[in-house]
Motif scaffolding. Structure first.
Motif, PDB file in Angstrom:
ATOM      1  N   GLU A 234       0.811  -1.216   0.070  1.00 34.58           N
ATOM      2  CA  GLU A 234      -0.029  -0.112  -0.061  1.00 34.58           C
ATOM      3  C   GLU A 234       0.905   1.303  -0.112  1.00 34.58           C
ATOM      4  OE1 GLU A 234      -2.993  -0.176   2.854  1.00 34.58           O
ATOM      5  OE2 GLU A 234      -4.335  -1.609   1.637  1.00 34.58           O
ATOM      6  N   ALA A 235       1.957   1.392   0.551  1.00 32.34           N
ATOM      7  CA  ALA A 235       2.899   2.484   0.558  1.00 32.34           C
ATOM      8  C   ALA A 235       3.274   2.539  -0.713  1.00 32.34           C
ATOM      9  CB  ALA A 235       4.106   2.144   1.456  1.00 32.34           C
ATOM     10  N   GLN A 236       3.716   1.452  -1.519  1.00 35.10           N
ATOM     11  CA  GLN A 236       3.996   1.814  -3.155  1.00 35.10           C
ATOM     12  C   GLN A 236       2.995   2.250  -3.890  1.00 35.10           C
ATOM     13  OE1 GLN A 236       7.239   0.934  -4.437  1.00 35.10           O
ATOM     14  NE2 GLN A 236       6.489   2.256  -5.828  1.00 35.10           N
ATOM     15  N   LYS A 237       1.864   1.747  -3.594  1.00 35.56           N
ATOM     16  CA  LYS A 237       0.782   2.415  -4.243  1.00 35.56           C
ATOM     17  C   LYS A 237       0.365   3.793  -4.089  1.00 35.56           C
ATOM     18  CE  LYS A 237      -2.071  -2.027  -4.834  1.00 35.56           C
ATOM     19  NZ  LYS A 237      -3.240  -2.480  -4.286  1.00 35.56           N
ATOM     20  N   CYS A 238       0.412   4.481  -2.775  1.00 35.46           N
ATOM     21  CA  CYS A 238       0.362   5.797  -2.558  1.00 35.46           C
ATOM     22  C   CYS A 238       1.688   6.498  -3.272  1.00 35.46           C
ATOM     23  CB  CYS A 238       0.658   5.864  -0.990  1.00 35.46           C
ATOM     24  SG  CYS A 238      -0.853   5.449  -0.135  1.00 35.46           S
ATOM     25  N   VAL A 239       2.870   6.002  -3.196  1.00 30.72           N
ATOM     26  CA  VAL A 239       4.015   6.514  -4.072  1.00 30.72           C
ATOM     27  C   VAL A 239       3.631   6.820  -5.542  1.00 30.72           C
ATOM     28  CG1 VAL A 239       6.430   6.555  -4.426  1.00 30.72           C
ATOM     29  CG2 VAL A 239       5.667   5.911  -2.091  1.00 30.72           C
ATOM     30  N   ASP A 240       3.061   5.658  -6.023  1.00 27.74           N
ATOM     31  CA  ASP A 240       2.676   5.497  -7.336  1.00 27.74           C
ATOM     32  C   ASP A 240       1.493   6.809  -7.579  1.00 27.74           C
ATOM     33  OD1 ASP A 240       4.628   3.675  -7.591  1.00 27.74           O
ATOM     34  OD2 ASP A 240       3.148   1.979  -7.680  1.00 27.74           O
ATOM     35  N   ALA A 241       0.997   7.044  -6.710  1.00 29.48           N
ATOM     36  CA  ALA A 241      -0.167   8.015  -7.045  1.00 29.48           C
ATOM     37  C   ALA A 241       0.365   9.422  -6.646  1.00 29.48           C
ATOM     38  CB  ALA A 241      -1.156   7.655  -5.831  1.00 29.48           C
ATOM     39  N   GLY A 242       1.678   9.518  -6.120  1.00 30.86           N
ATOM     40  CA  GLY A 242       2.238  11.009  -6.268  1.00 30.86           C
ATOM     41  C   GLY A 242       2.326  11.316  -4.978  1.00 30.86           C
ATOM     42  N   VAL A 243       2.087  10.480  -3.846  1.00 30.54           N
ATOM     43  CA  VAL A 243       2.333  11.212  -2.421  1.00 30.54           C
ATOM     44  C   VAL A 243       3.748  11.407  -2.279  1.00 30.54           C
ATOM     45  CG1 VAL A 243       2.258  10.122  -0.172  1.00 30.54           C
ATOM     46  CG2 VAL A 243       0.184   9.712  -1.619  1.00 30.54           C
ATOM     47  N   SER A 244       3.931  12.576  -1.614  1.00 30.72           N
ATOM     48  CA  SER A 244       5.306  13.011  -0.963  1.00 30.72           C
ATOM     49  C   SER A 244       5.868  12.250   0.159  1.00 30.72           C
ATOM     50  CB  SER A 244       5.407  14.221  -0.839  1.00 30.72           C
ATOM     51  OG  SER A 244       4.869  15.034  -1.904  1.00 30.72           O
ATOM     52  N   LEU A 266       8.103  -0.914   9.733  1.00 24.87           N
ATOM     53  CA  LEU A 266       8.840   0.035   9.125  1.00 24.87           C
ATOM     54  C   LEU A 266       9.975  -0.159   8.324  1.00 24.87           C
ATOM     55  CD1 LEU A 266       9.632   3.325   8.881  1.00 24.87           C
ATOM     56  CD2 LEU A 266      10.757   3.169  11.200  1.00 24.87           C
ATOM     57  N   PRO A 267      10.831  -0.934   8.634  1.00 26.56           N
ATOM     58  CA  PRO A 267      11.964  -1.364   7.745  1.00 26.56           C
ATOM     59  C   PRO A 267      11.776  -2.335   6.577  1.00 26.56           C
ATOM     60  CG  PRO A 267      12.015  -2.853   9.929  1.00 26.56           C
ATOM     61  CD  PRO A 267      11.014  -1.810  10.118  1.00 26.56           C
ATOM     62  N   LEU A 268      10.289  -2.960   6.698  1.00 22.14           N
ATOM     63  CA  LEU A 268       9.733  -3.645   5.479  1.00 22.14           C
ATOM     64  C   LEU A 268       9.491  -2.592   4.486  1.00 22.14           C
ATOM     65  CD1 LEU A 268       7.683  -6.406   7.348  1.00 22.14           C
ATOM     66  CD2 LEU A 268      10.278  -6.449   6.258  1.00 22.14           C
ATOM     67  N   ILE A 269       8.896  -1.519   4.860  1.00 21.36           N
ATOM     68  CA  ILE A 269       8.341  -0.335   4.008  1.00 21.36           C
ATOM     69  C   ILE A 269       9.474   0.350   3.384  1.00 21.36           C
ATOM     70  CG2 ILE A 269       6.866   1.830   4.001  1.00 21.36           C
ATOM     71  CD1 ILE A 269       4.922   0.421   6.054  1.00 21.36           C
ATOM     72  N   ARG A 270      10.473   0.515   4.297  1.00 20.26           N
ATOM     73  CA  ARG A 270      11.872   1.313   3.767  1.00 20.26           C
ATOM     74  C   ARG A 270      12.313   0.417   2.615  1.00 20.26           C
ATOM     75  NH1 ARG A 270      13.052   5.837   2.400  1.00 20.26           N
ATOM     76  NH2 ARG A 270      12.926   6.525   4.423  1.00 20.26           N
ATOM     77  N   LYS A 271      12.386  -0.876   2.993  1.00 19.31           N
ATOM     78  CA  LYS A 271      13.097  -1.838   1.730  1.00 19.31           C
ATOM     79  C   LYS A 271      12.328  -1.705   0.480  1.00 19.31           C
ATOM     80  CE  LYS A 271      14.577  -6.469   1.395  1.00 19.31           C
ATOM     81  NZ  LYS A 271      14.655  -8.097   1.881  1.00 19.31           N
ATOM     82  N   LYS A 272      10.941  -1.690   0.653  1.00 13.77           N
ATOM     83  CA  LYS A 272      10.191  -1.697  -0.423  1.00 13.77           C
ATOM     84  C   LYS A 272      10.232  -0.478  -1.381  1.00 13.77           C
ATOM     85  CE  LYS A 272       6.488  -3.277  -2.987  1.00 13.77           C
ATOM     86  NZ  LYS A 272       6.601  -4.565  -3.886  1.00 13.77           N
ATOM     87  N   LEU A 273      10.210   0.798  -0.677  1.00  8.69           N
ATOM     88  CA  LEU A 273      10.083   1.896  -1.251  1.00  8.69           C
ATOM     89  C   LEU A 273      11.682   2.508  -1.699  1.00  8.69           C
ATOM     90  CD1 LEU A 273       7.553   4.163   0.802  1.00  8.69           C
ATOM     91  CD2 LEU A 273       7.381   2.532  -1.203  1.00  8.69           C
ATOM     92  N   GLY A 274      12.653   1.934  -1.049  1.00  5.76           N
ATOM     93  CA  GLY A 274      14.105   2.312  -1.375  1.00  5.76           C
ATOM     94  C   GLY A 274      14.393   3.697  -0.786  1.00  5.76           C
ATOM     95  N   LYS A 275      15.289   4.380  -0.809  1.00 10.65           N
ATOM     96  CA  LYS A 275      15.747   5.330   0.002  1.00 10.65           C
ATOM     97  C   LYS A 275      15.331   6.769  -0.732  1.00 10.65           C
ATOM     98  CE  LYS A 275      20.233   3.166   1.249  1.00 10.65           C
ATOM     99  NZ  LYS A 275      21.686   3.337   1.275  1.00 10.65           N
ATOM    100  N   SER A 276      14.583   6.926  -1.745  1.00 12.78           N
ATOM    101  CA  SER A 276      14.327   8.354  -2.418  1.00 12.78           C
ATOM    102  C   SER A 276      12.994   8.842  -1.850  1.00 12.78           C
ATOM    103  CB  SER A 276      14.126   8.168  -3.803  1.00 12.78           C
ATOM    104  OG  SER A 276      13.137   6.955  -4.140  1.00 12.78           O
TER     105      SER A 276
END
Length: 355
Positions: A234-244, A266-276
């Motif tokens: 769900e974090a990735q979907k939000c990022v893909d939707a343009g969330v900052s 938290l570390p699982l979400i960071r791993k999924k999203l990367g550092k950017s």
């Protein structure tokens, strides 16, 4: 007229004042962990949730327990240094990466504080401590009289409103006001869809899909925060939707019982999203030691909720400032004893791993 003797000089004095004002709701315990020996959790059954956790409080406890399991590597060899806690959040320079979270509804706590005064105290106290405050939303906040936005206006926009997931039309009107008042960003408390009090009071809240989020992101000229994310997908979907900003949170354990602690996911979400991608985290954070743990697990900034409520109720702006300064000082101590010279160095290497 306030006597000089009534002005608190220490955080413990602030907490004593909060205990008096929150009698029967919160005792401002040294350990705020959601256990059943605490007033907030004992009073949970059949009553408004107050400062407790949903159901049997498992999610509330999971937050503190997950952080308690994290241990530091204590490092004492090397050149002497003074930790640099400065950081940046959405282009805003901060003295340290700790923000006051998006709480609301303080007037329900024994009428201890007028709601707009509560919001203004948090925004001003945060700014005086060298950081920024988020402000929340609840059932008696309306388009015509929204205490969080009123406080933002009074503070020339130095704050970030986080709205409940109301209808798209209402959210757009609230966002327009936030833009008018010069707010630094806006966001939606996506996990607020579990807020039963909103619906009971005729202020319905809704689950939001990706299209809804995309629509709000496109509508606003401000950076958008998606708060209440607990799953990497769900974090990735939000990022893909343009969330900052992805705000990893289970609403302090107040909307769903039996979730994992934020420090676990938290570390699982960071791993999924990367550092950017910018990530914040909240849940069980009480000291600067907890802040450093969250940073090492992948957060860029950390939010404080219950403790800021108590500080604001106890002593207004000064209470918030004193509490945040205490967190700042313990963060400095934690960084020094782990060899963490600056915030960017806070990563998994400072955490103990038996493997």
């Amino acid at each position: 007229m306030i006597k000089l003797s009534d002005i608190p000089k220490t955080l413990e004095q602030v907490r004593d004042m909060a205990r008096t004002k929150l009698k029967g709701i919160c005792a401002a315990y040294p350990s705020c962990d959601g256990n059943f020996d605490k007033i907030c959790q004992r009073e949970a059954y059949g009553k408004p949730i107050g400062l407790g956790g949903a159901g049997q409080g498992r999610s509330f406890r999971a937050n503190t327990e997950a952080l308690a399991k994290i241990e530091f590597n204590m490092s004492v060899l090397g050149d002497h240094f003074e930790p640099d806690t400065s950081s940046s959040f959405l282009g805003i320079d901060l003295r340290f990466p700790v923000l006051s979270s998006s709480t609301a509804g303080a007037q329900n706590y024994n009428d201890a504080l007028d709601e707009t005064q509560f919001c203004t105290s948090i925004l001003k106290g945060s700014k005086e401590a060298g950081t920024i405050g988020l402000r929340g939303d609840t059932w008696f906040y309306t388009l015509e009289n929204h205490p969080s936005l009123n406080a933002m206006k009074a503070c020339t926009g130095f704050g970030i409103p986080i709205f409940k997931p109301r209808s798209q039309d209402v959210l757009k009107q609230l966002i327009e006001k936030a833009e008018e008042y010069g707010c630094k960003a806006v966001g939606v408390d996506l996990d607020g869809c579990g807020s039963t009090i909103m619906a009971r009071q005729g202020m319905p809240v809704f689950r939001k899909n990706v299209r809804d989020i995309e629509e709000l992101v496109r509508f606003s000229s401000l950076p958008f925060i998606a708060k209440g994310i607990m799953m990497p997908e769900e974090a990735q979907k939000c990022v893909d939707a343009g969330v900052s900003v992805i705000a990893v949170s289970n609403h302090g354990g107040r909307v769903l019982d039996s979730t994992p602690g934020v420090a676990t996911v938290l570390p699982l979400i960071r791993k999924k999203l990367g550092k950017s991608v910018t990530i914040t985290a909240d849940g069980g954070v009480r000291t600067g030691y907890d802040v450093l743990k969250m940073l090492a697990l992948g957060a860029d900034a950390v939010l404080l909720g219950r403790d800021i409520i108590r500080a604001a109720v106890g002593a207004g702006t000064l209470g918030v400032k004193l509490h945040l300064e205490h967190v700042h000082q313990t963060l400095i101590k934690a960084m020094f004893m782990t060899g963490t010279k600056n915030i960017k160095m806070a990563d998994s290497r400072i955490l103990f791993n038996q493997d």
